[in-house]
Design an enzyme around this catalytic site. Structure first.
Site, PDB file in Angstrom:
ATOM      1  N   HIS A  11       0.771  -1.012   0.099  1.00 28.83           N
ATOM      2  CA  HIS A  11      -0.085  -0.074   0.030  1.00 28.83           C
ATOM      3  C   HIS A  11       0.789   1.155   0.084  1.00 28.83           C
ATOM      4  O   HIS A  11       2.219   1.067   0.153  1.00 28.83           O
ATOM      5  CB  HIS A  11      -0.975  -0.045   1.239  1.00 28.83           C
ATOM      6  CG  HIS A  11       0.041   0.167   2.476  1.00 28.83           C
ATOM      7  ND1 HIS A  11       0.457  -0.771   3.291  1.00 28.83           N
ATOM      8  CD2 HIS A  11       0.192   1.456   3.219  1.00 28.83           C
ATOM      9  CE1 HIS A  11       1.021  -0.175   4.333  1.00 28.83           C
ATOM     10  NE2 HIS A  11       1.059   0.930   4.144  1.00 28.83           N
ATOM     11  N   HIS A  46       5.361   6.604  -1.009  1.00 31.56           N
ATOM     12  CA  HIS A  46       5.923   5.328  -1.235  1.00 31.56           C
ATOM     13  C   HIS A  46       5.183   4.064  -1.000  1.00 31.56           C
ATOM     14  O   HIS A  46       4.100   4.101  -0.281  1.00 31.56           O
ATOM     15  CB  HIS A  46       7.122   5.327  -0.564  1.00 31.56           C
ATOM     16  CG  HIS A  46       6.969   5.100   0.956  1.00 31.56           C
ATOM     17  ND1 HIS A  46       6.433   5.922   1.830  1.00 31.56           N
ATOM     18  CD2 HIS A  46       6.843   3.845   1.815  1.00 31.56           C
ATOM     19  CE1 HIS A  46       5.990   5.766   2.917  1.00 31.56           C
ATOM     20  NE2 HIS A  46       6.558   4.424   2.987  1.00 31.56           N
TER      21      HIS A  46
END
Ligand code: ACK
Length: 222
Positions: A69, A153
């Site tokens: 995620h 990220h």
């Protein structure tokens, strides 16, 4: 009461659809497999092991950290600063459950973490907290002067004993060096892109073709 506190999640973010998680993991694993065979990497190996070892198996070195995620807001079930305000933002309620396409533009490796940089679109930035970079200032002093979304990220793995929150700090550190005019030392042209070295065991692979990954904006309760 405790029930009220539970209504806020551990974090909000984009969750990579499960069918592509393996794709991303495989790409990262292939990269690690290649990286630890490169002479230029071996030259700096002591930055990883702290010893003059001849080899490190990066695939073993990094441990996976659950579902892939991109965190937007870490809420800590409401205990984090600004958690409630974030959950109530118009964009957050509007886009909750919606599909997006994330662009993974680079892979990075440090002695602590391996991750993918996410390059957010204007629309995706509507879901990005205004203070996400500033919050990292105590760890990465230059973070607050980086553009909004710099911290975005996907954590792909962490070294033993390292928490996932470190991945965003590691990315910010590399971007801060770039902003200060350090482009990194070009280490290798790889099939996936250009590998640059930023010192202290920090490597950045800028992808020739960004990976475009379907993801849903949602939250995780744990
Ligand atoms: O890899 P990540 O973005 O780093 O995803 C996990 C997720 O929340 C669940 O732990 C991130 N995370 C943990 N603590 C923080 C924090 N203080 N600030 C921002 N993100 C955090 C972690």
């Amino acid at each position: 009461g405790p029930l009220e506190e539970m209504t806020l999640p551990l974090y909000f973010g984009w969750f990579l659809v499960s069918a592509v998680q393996d794709n991303v993991r495989c790409t990262a694993m292939d990269f690690l497999k290649t990286l630890d065979t490169l002479e230029v990497f071996k030259k700096h190996l002591n930055e990883f092991t702290g010893k003059a070892e001849k080899e490190v198996d990066l695939e073993q070195y990094f441990k996976a950290k659950g579902t892939l995620h991109c965190t937007t807001k870490f809420c800590d079930y409401g205990k984090a600063n600004g958690a409630k305000e974030y959950a109530e933002k118009q964009a957050v309620t509007d886009f909750y459950g919606s599909a997006f396409e994330l662009s993974l533009s680079a892979l990075f490796v440090t002695p602590r973490t391996v991750g993918a940089r996410v390059s957010l679109t204007e629309e995706q930035l509507l879901l990005w907290p205004d203070d996400a970079e500033k919050e990292a200032e105590s760890v990465v002093p230059a973070a607050a002067s980086l553009p909004l979304g710099s911290r975005a990220h996907v954590t792909l793995g962490c070294a033993e004993g390292v928490e996932a929150v470190q991945t965003g700090f590691d990315l910010l550190e590399i971007l801060a060096l770039q902003q200060a005019g350090q482009q990194g030392e070009v280490a290798e042209e790889m099939e996936l892109g250009t590998l640059a070295y930023f010192g202290e065991g920090r490597w950045l692979l800028s992808l020739r073709e960004p990976m475009r990954i379907p993801a849903f904006f949602s939250s995780f309760y744990g």
